[in-house]
Design a protein around this motif. Structure first.
Motif, mmCIF file in Angstrom:
data_model
loop_
_atom_site.group_PDB
_atom_site.id
_atom_site.type_symbol
_atom_site.label_atom_id
_atom_site.label_comp_id
_atom_site.label_asym_id
_atom_site.label_seq_id
_atom_site.Cartn_x
_atom_site.Cartn_y
_atom_site.Cartn_z
ATOM 1 N N LYS A 26 0.825 -1.211 0.000
ATOM 2 C CA LYS A 26 0.000 0.000 0.000
ATOM 3 C C LYS A 26 0.861 1.263 0.000
ATOM 4 O O LYS A 26 0.623 2.192 -0.781
ATOM 5 C CB LYS A 26 -0.924 -0.006 1.226
ATOM 6 N N LYS A 27 1.860 1.322 0.865
ATOM 7 C CA LYS A 27 2.731 2.493 0.945
ATOM 8 C C LYS A 27 3.538 2.677 -0.332
ATOM 9 O O LYS A 27 3.729 3.808 -0.798
ATOM 10 C CB LYS A 27 3.672 2.364 2.150
ATOM 11 N N ASP A 28 4.020 1.568 -0.890
ATOM 12 C CA ASP A 28 4.791 1.646 -2.128
ATOM 13 C C ASP A 28 3.924 2.156 -3.279
ATOM 14 O O ASP A 28 4.379 2.962 -4.109
ATOM 15 C CB ASP A 28 5.364 0.268 -2.487
ATOM 16 N N PHE A 29 2.677 1.687 -3.323
ATOM 17 C CA PHE A 29 1.766 2.133 -4.380
ATOM 18 C C PHE A 29 1.498 3.631 -4.268
ATOM 19 O O PHE A 29 1.459 4.336 -5.287
ATOM 20 C CB PHE A 29 0.453 1.353 -4.287
ATOM 21 N N GLU A 30 1.326 4.120 -3.060
ATOM 22 C CA GLU A 30 1.082 5.548 -2.854
ATOM 23 C C GLU A 30 2.280 6.381 -3.311
ATOM 24 O O GLU A 30 2.113 7.448 -3.921
ATOM 25 C CB GLU A 30 0.779 5.815 -1.377
ATOM 26 N N LYS A 31 3.494 5.891 -3.038
ATOM 27 C CA LYS A 31 4.698 6.597 -3.487
ATOM 28 C C LYS A 31 4.792 6.606 -5.012
ATOM 29 O O LYS A 31 5.135 7.621 -5.620
ATOM 30 C CB LYS A 31 5.938 5.947 -2.883
ATOM 31 N N ILE A 32 4.478 5.460 -5.610
ATOM 32 C CA ILE A 32 4.512 5.352 -7.067
ATOM 33 C C ILE A 32 3.542 6.347 -7.696
ATOM 34 O O ILE A 32 3.878 7.058 -8.652
ATOM 35 C CB ILE A 32 4.159 3.913 -7.514
ATOM 36 N N VAL A 33 2.337 6.408 -7.150
ATOM 37 C CA VAL A 33 1.315 7.310 -7.685
ATOM 38 C C VAL A 33 1.731 8.766 -7.526
ATOM 39 O O VAL A 33 1.560 9.581 -8.445
ATOM 40 C CB VAL A 33 -0.042 7.066 -6.989
ATOM 41 N N CYS A 34 2.287 9.112 -6.382
ATOM 42 C CA CYS A 34 2.713 10.490 -6.124
ATOM 43 C C CYS A 34 3.787 10.924 -7.125
ATOM 44 O O CYS A 34 3.694 11.997 -7.734
ATOM 45 C CB CYS A 34 3.230 10.606 -4.695
ATOM 46 N N VAL A 35 4.796 10.073 -7.303
ATOM 47 C CA VAL A 35 5.874 10.389 -8.244
ATOM 48 C C VAL A 35 5.339 10.448 -9.673
ATOM 49 O O VAL A 35 5.664 11.362 -10.447
ATOM 50 C CB VAL A 35 7.012 9.349 -8.133
ATOM 51 N N PHE A 36 4.488 9.482 -10.019
ATOM 52 C CA PHE A 36 3.938 9.430 -11.367
ATOM 53 C C PHE A 36 3.087 10.665 -11.667
ATOM 54 O O PHE A 36 3.156 11.230 -12.770
ATOM 55 C CB PHE A 36 3.096 8.171 -11.547
ATOM 56 N N LEU A 37 2.267 11.086 -10.693
ATOM 57 C CA LEU A 37 1.387 12.233 -10.889
ATOM 58 C C LEU A 37 2.184 13.499 -11.191
ATOM 59 O O LEU A 37 1.860 14.252 -12.118
ATOM 60 C CB LEU A 37 0.514 12.444 -9.644
ATOM 61 N N ILE A 38 3.235 13.737 -10.418
ATOM 62 C CA ILE A 38 4.068 14.930 -10.629
ATOM 63 C C ILE A 38 4.789 14.851 -11.970
ATOM 64 O O ILE A 38 4.810 15.817 -12.745
ATOM 65 C CB ILE A 38 5.079 15.081 -9.478
ATOM 66 N N TRP A 39 5.381 13.679 -12.239
ATOM 67 C CA TRP A 39 6.113 13.492 -13.494
ATOM 68 C C TRP A 39 5.186 13.646 -14.708
ATOM 69 O O TRP A 39 5.522 14.314 -15.688
ATOM 70 C CB TRP A 39 6.772 12.114 -13.485
ATOM 71 N N ALA A 40 3.996 13.025 -14.639
ATOM 72 C CA ALA A 40 3.048 13.086 -15.748
ATOM 73 C C ALA A 40 2.535 14.502 -15.956
ATOM 74 O O ALA A 40 2.344 14.945 -17.097
ATOM 75 C CB ALA A 40 1.878 12.130 -15.486
ATOM 76 N N SER A 41 2.319 15.223 -14.845
ATOM 77 C CA SER A 41 1.841 16.602 -14.944
ATOM 78 C C SER A 41 2.846 17.485 -15.670
ATOM 79 O O SER A 41 2.502 18.208 -16.609
ATOM 80 C CB SER A 41 1.561 17.160 -13.545
ATOM 81 N N LEU A 42 4.095 17.424 -15.247
ATOM 82 C CA LEU A 42 5.134 18.240 -15.868
ATOM 83 C C LEU A 42 5.350 17.836 -17.322
ATOM 84 O O LEU A 42 5.572 18.680 -18.198
ATOM 85 C CB LEU A 42 6.445 18.115 -15.084
ATOM 86 N N SER A 43 5.281 16.529 -17.596
ATOM 87 C CA SER A 43 5.469 16.039 -18.951
ATOM 88 C C SER A 43 4.352 16.511 -19.868
ATOM 89 O O SER A 43 4.597 16.994 -20.978
ATOM 90 C CB SER A 43 5.529 14.508 -18.937
ATOM 91 N N ALA A 44 3.098 16.374 -19.420
ATOM 92 C CA ALA A 44 1.955 16.787 -20.235
ATOM 93 C C ALA A 44 1.907 18.303 -20.414
ATOM 94 O O ALA A 44 1.533 18.798 -21.476
ATOM 95 C CB ALA A 44 0.664 16.291 -19.588
ATOM 96 N N TRP A 45 2.304 19.030 -19.362
ATOM 97 C CA TRP A 45 2.261 20.493 -19.397
ATOM 98 C C TRP A 45 3.250 21.062 -20.416
ATOM 99 O O TRP A 45 2.979 22.079 -21.060
ATOM 100 C CB TRP A 45 2.563 21.034 -17.999
ATOM 101 N N THR A 46 4.381 20.408 -20.572
ATOM 102 C CA THR A 46 5.429 20.917 -21.460
ATOM 103 C C THR A 46 5.439 20.216 -22.817
ATOM 104 O O THR A 46 6.390 20.354 -23.579
ATOM 105 C CB THR A 46 6.808 20.739 -20.795
#
Length: 219
Positions: A26-46
């Protein structure tokens, strides 16, 4: 209606997300999602997309999708109206500040399509932050009123509202030319109410048709 096509991409990716959740702590999944969300946001934004509903953009929205799941899981047993309202207000304030900056850009002659990086698109970091705050706020509200009927109508209201708005613009707005400060809230209320009525009528018709079909006898 581009979001309808976006759902196809999300549904396609969902089985893979479920597999990741099953095989992760559960904790690992939450970390994965947090990192993915930030990375995907910056990637899609640019980045630029020829198709608004392409798989790459859908991949970004899975960040919202998974974050919503985590927030909902964490707030199931947590109810606090004061904190919920504060979170919602924080999200709204961020959006209002973003809208003000966009307004200043327009006054200076900078159109939205001329900006190097957009300000008000869903993938921008501040809109992402505001969206998460607002969803967190609503998730922990302890509401005594049952909105089940409205929530079951929202998809159909969304489908109807485009046509309703088109008719209002063609038949009313172009003839009356009302003041925008008054017209905007009135039009929002009118479009929602009319779409809601159409939805109720549509669902009743569908129920009658279904009853008629299932009442037919093959022999």
């Amino acid at each position: 209606m581009w979001y309808m096509y976006m759902l196809a991409g999300l549904y396609f990716l969902t089985p893979f997300l479920v597999l990741i959740r099953i095989h992760s702590k559960k904790k690992d999944f939450e970390k994965i999602v947090c990192v993915f969300l930030i990375w995907a946001s910056l990637s899609a934004w640019t980045s630029r997309h020829l198709l608004t509903w392409d798989l790459g953009r859908a991949f970004f929205y899975t960040g919202y999708f998974m974050t919503g799941y985590i927030i909902r899981e964490k707030t199931k047993e947590r109810q606090n109206n004061r904190q919920g309202i504060c979170l919602i207000l924080c999200g709204v304030i961020i959006e209002l500040m973003t809208a003000y900056v966009q307004y200043v850009h327009i006054l200076r002659g900078i159109a939205e399509q001329d900006e190097v990086y957009g300000l008000i698109s869903p993938e921008t970091p501040w809109i992402l932050c505001a969206s998460v705050l607002i969803f967190c706020g609503f998730s922990i509200l302890n509401m005594k009123i049952n909105f089940e009927r409205i929530s079951s109508y929202t998809f159909y209201i969304y489908l109807f509202h485009g046509g309703v708005w088109n008719i209002i613009v063609r038949r009313i707005m172009k003839r009356c030319h009302p003041d925008s400060n008054l017209a905007i809230p009135c039009c929002v209320a009118a479009v929602f109410l009319i779409s809601y009525i159409f939805t109720g009528f549509y669902k009743k018709c569908v129920e009658k048709v279904k009853k008629g079909i299932f009442s037919w006898r093959l022999f």
